[in-house]
Design a protein around this motif. Structure first.
Motif, mmCIF file in Angstrom:
data_model
loop_
_atom_site.group_PDB
_atom_site.id
_atom_site.type_symbol
_atom_site.label_atom_id
_atom_site.label_comp_id
_atom_site.label_asym_id
_atom_site.label_seq_id
_atom_site.Cartn_x
_atom_site.Cartn_y
_atom_site.Cartn_z
ATOM 1 N N LEU A 240 15.065 -17.992 -22.447
ATOM 2 C CA LEU A 240 16.243 -17.122 -22.395
ATOM 3 C C LEU A 240 17.354 -17.675 -23.276
ATOM 4 O O LEU A 240 17.998 -16.929 -24.028
ATOM 5 C CB LEU A 240 16.699 -16.976 -20.947
ATOM 6 C CG LEU A 240 17.908 -16.065 -20.589
ATOM 7 C CD1 LEU A 240 19.236 -16.754 -20.747
ATOM 8 C CD2 LEU A 240 17.863 -14.767 -21.383
ATOM 9 N N ILE A 354 13.850 -12.055 -21.159
ATOM 10 C CA ILE A 354 14.084 -11.906 -19.721
ATOM 11 C C ILE A 354 12.777 -11.908 -18.929
ATOM 12 O O ILE A 354 12.779 -11.641 -17.725
ATOM 13 C CB ILE A 354 14.879 -10.620 -19.417
ATOM 14 C CG1 ILE A 354 14.107 -9.380 -19.882
ATOM 15 C CG2 ILE A 354 16.258 -10.659 -20.055
ATOM 16 C CD1 ILE A 354 14.793 -8.074 -19.518
ATOM 17 N N LEU A 357 12.061 -13.585 -15.067
ATOM 18 C CA LEU A 357 13.307 -14.160 -14.564
ATOM 19 C C LEU A 357 13.712 -13.596 -13.205
ATOM 20 O O LEU A 357 14.667 -14.076 -12.597
ATOM 21 C CB LEU A 357 14.447 -13.943 -15.574
ATOM 22 C CG LEU A 357 14.337 -14.753 -16.860
ATOM 23 C CD1 LEU A 357 15.571 -14.533 -17.728
ATOM 24 C CD2 LEU A 357 14.165 -16.237 -16.567
ATOM 25 N N THR A 361 17.564 -11.623 -13.784
ATOM 26 C CA THR A 361 17.504 -10.673 -14.899
ATOM 27 C C THR A 361 18.863 -10.065 -15.230
ATOM 28 O O THR A 361 19.216 -9.905 -16.399
ATOM 29 C CB THR A 361 16.500 -9.552 -14.580
ATOM 30 O OG1 THR A 361 15.201 -10.128 -14.407
ATOM 31 C CG2 THR A 361 16.439 -8.538 -15.709
ATOM 32 N N ALA A 364 20.968 -12.551 -17.041
ATOM 33 C CA ALA A 364 20.326 -12.805 -18.334
ATOM 34 C C ALA A 364 20.632 -11.666 -19.311
ATOM 35 O O ALA A 364 20.899 -11.911 -20.493
ATOM 36 C CB ALA A 364 18.813 -12.953 -18.154
ATOM 37 N N SER A 365 20.623 -10.435 -18.807
ATOM 38 C CA SER A 365 20.917 -9.287 -19.656
ATOM 39 C C SER A 365 22.342 -9.360 -20.200
ATOM 40 O O SER A 365 22.588 -9.081 -21.373
ATOM 41 C CB SER A 365 20.724 -7.986 -18.877
ATOM 42 O OG SER A 365 19.377 -7.850 -18.457
ATOM 43 N N HIS A 432 11.182 -6.756 -16.211
ATOM 44 C CA HIS A 432 10.787 -8.124 -16.523
ATOM 45 C C HIS A 432 10.035 -8.133 -17.805
ATOM 46 O O HIS A 432 9.787 -7.112 -18.401
ATOM 47 C CB HIS A 432 9.979 -8.733 -15.386
ATOM 48 C CG HIS A 432 8.695 -7.973 -15.065
ATOM 49 N ND1 HIS A 432 8.708 -6.886 -14.227
ATOM 50 C CD2 HIS A 432 7.426 -8.130 -15.483
ATOM 51 C CE1 HIS A 432 7.454 -6.435 -14.122
ATOM 52 N NE2 HIS A 432 6.676 -7.151 -14.878
#
Length: 432
Positions: A240, A354, A357, A361, A364-365, A432
């Motif tokens: 990531l 991602i 995760l 998520t 992360a986005s 995902h």
């Protein structure tokens, strides 16, 4: 999903119109750069503040946008984003009326803040609409519509903005101060009507989305997650972390190339055409990305995404090398062809970054969207270099960016042992 909500397929059709719109608005910066550069008699580094301001909003507003999504949900956040973008577009009217370059930059920042909220809400929303296994395919489709917008807007709206004759430094110097002021006011005014129309369309689109019964998916927002992960914990996932950097350099390279295209291909030794005609050639660059995404969606069903990403980046590097060493039509068409190989990069980097995760998520986005700030930094760096060594050789900056993406595809995107262990905790329906 409530019985009163529309189907996921219908909701997908509604939201992809958002991707089309913000793609077109982003590509119009490539038209504004040569136009405002001429109006305000700026060098390349100064004119690249347009991209720095626009994409800087992604960095500054991404985390606040994620909090808006957590509070209001995906659908309402999309509506709010459209309204904010409309306000930014409307601010072009007073900016051109004065005219004021700082006010133009302020309008761009507001416009980009609205688009940032659209990015943070619409990208995961598209992925959440249906089977998680189909998330990469849906995002590629949405990004293809995004590319359609980047193709259509410069071709249709670009000539309206660049319709006036661009005067050189010597011609302006021959004018009186009053004549210069009148010329700049007339040229700046050409953006008023296009952006007021855009503002109206954005407001209509906001009303349309608000009245449509698309699934709210509030159960998939961060506020519904019982476990709250820190950003440091999310970034400890190396695939990531490197993915955020890959988004940074990819968007930086794509935007930087697009930003210089009009000035580059209109040069006597390259295309030898005027700016208005050169703006139409942007359709080939952004249109290549659109075609490549449709083709890439099929290729990704048969080939490893990481390897395909690296191979596309290698092709982009080869085309840049030809661009930097060639002249005339060779230099022009090789740089325009890079759009074809840019195609799968954003959605592919996004989805593999991602991967596995789970409940991380959402954060992360947001981090990946923050990486879009590369569109603010890389064009400015190329602008500084271009003022020193010329546009053609300054393409070494995006060349370096693509080299990192090659490494990310072959090595950096691999999930290390002990990482990505959150998949089992992933909520049903989260991408995902």
């Amino acid at each position: 999903m409530s019985r009163r909500d529309m189907s996921y397929t219908a909701a997908l059709a509604v939201v992809t119109t958002i991707f089309f719109t913000w793609g077109g608005l982003t590509s119009l910066n490539d038209v504004l750069i040569p136009h405002l550069k001429a109006v305000f008699q700026m060098n390349y580094a100064q004119s690249m503040l347009i991209q720095s301001t626009f994409f800087g909003a992604y960095f500054l507003m991404s985390l606040p946008a994620s909090r808006v999504v957590a509070k209001f949900g995906y659908k309402n956040s999309i509506v709010i984003g459209l309204i904010v973008a409309a306000i930014g577009a409307a601010m072009f009217f007073p900016a051109a009326r004065i005219p004021s370059y700082p006010l133009f930059l302020g309008a761009l920042f507001v416009l980009a803040s609205g688009i940032t909220l659209l990015q943070v809400s619409a990208n995961p929303y598209i992925s959440l609409l249906g089977d998680p296994a189909g998330a990469p395919s849906r995002l590629n489709l949405a990004q293809a519509l995004n590319s359609l917008g980047t193709t259509v807007f410069p071709y249709v709206i670009g000539p309206l903005i660049l319709s006036g004759a661009v005067l050189g430094t010597a011609e302006l110097a021959a004018m009186s101060a009053t004549e210069q002021a009148a010329y700049r006011a007339h040229e700046a005014a050409s953006v008023q009507m296009p952006y007021m129309i855009i503002a109206g369309c954005l407001l209509l689109l906001a009303v349309f989305v608000y009245t449509m019964r698309i699934p709210p998916l509030t159960e998939a927002t961060e506020s519904a997650d019982p476990v709250h992960h820190s950003f440091a914990e999310v970034l400890s996932q190396k695939h990531l972390l490197y993915g955020v950097i890959a988004i940074f350099v990819y968007v930086g390279a794509e935007v930087s190339i697009g930003s210089f295209l009009i000035n580059y291909i209109s040069a006597p030794e390259i295309g030898n055409i005027d700016h208005a005609k050169a703006s139409e050639y942007l359709a080939y660059y952004w249109g290549g990305a659109m075609v490549g995404r449709f083709v890439g969606a099929m290729l990704l069903q048969r080939f490893d995404a990481r390897r395909l990403l690296a191979l596309f980046a290698i092709a982009a590097m080869a085309l840049l090398a030809l661009t930097m060493s060639g002249k005339g039509t060779l230099a022009m068409w090789t740089v325009l062809s890079i759009g074809l190989f840019n195609s799968i990069m954003f959605p592919t980097i996004f989805t593999i970054a991602i991967e596995r995760l789970g409940p991380m998520t959402s954060k992360a986005s947001s981090l990946l969207i923050m990486g879009i700030v590369g569109g603010a930094v890389v064009p400015w760096l190329q602008g500084v270099l271009s003022d020193r060594i010329g546009i053609q050789q300054s393409f070494v900056i995006p060349l370096i960016c693509y080299a990192f993406i090659v490494w990310y595809g072959f090595a950096g995107s691999r999930i290390r042992a002990g990482q990505g262990q959150h998949a089992s905790a992933q909520a049903s329906g989260v991408m995902h």
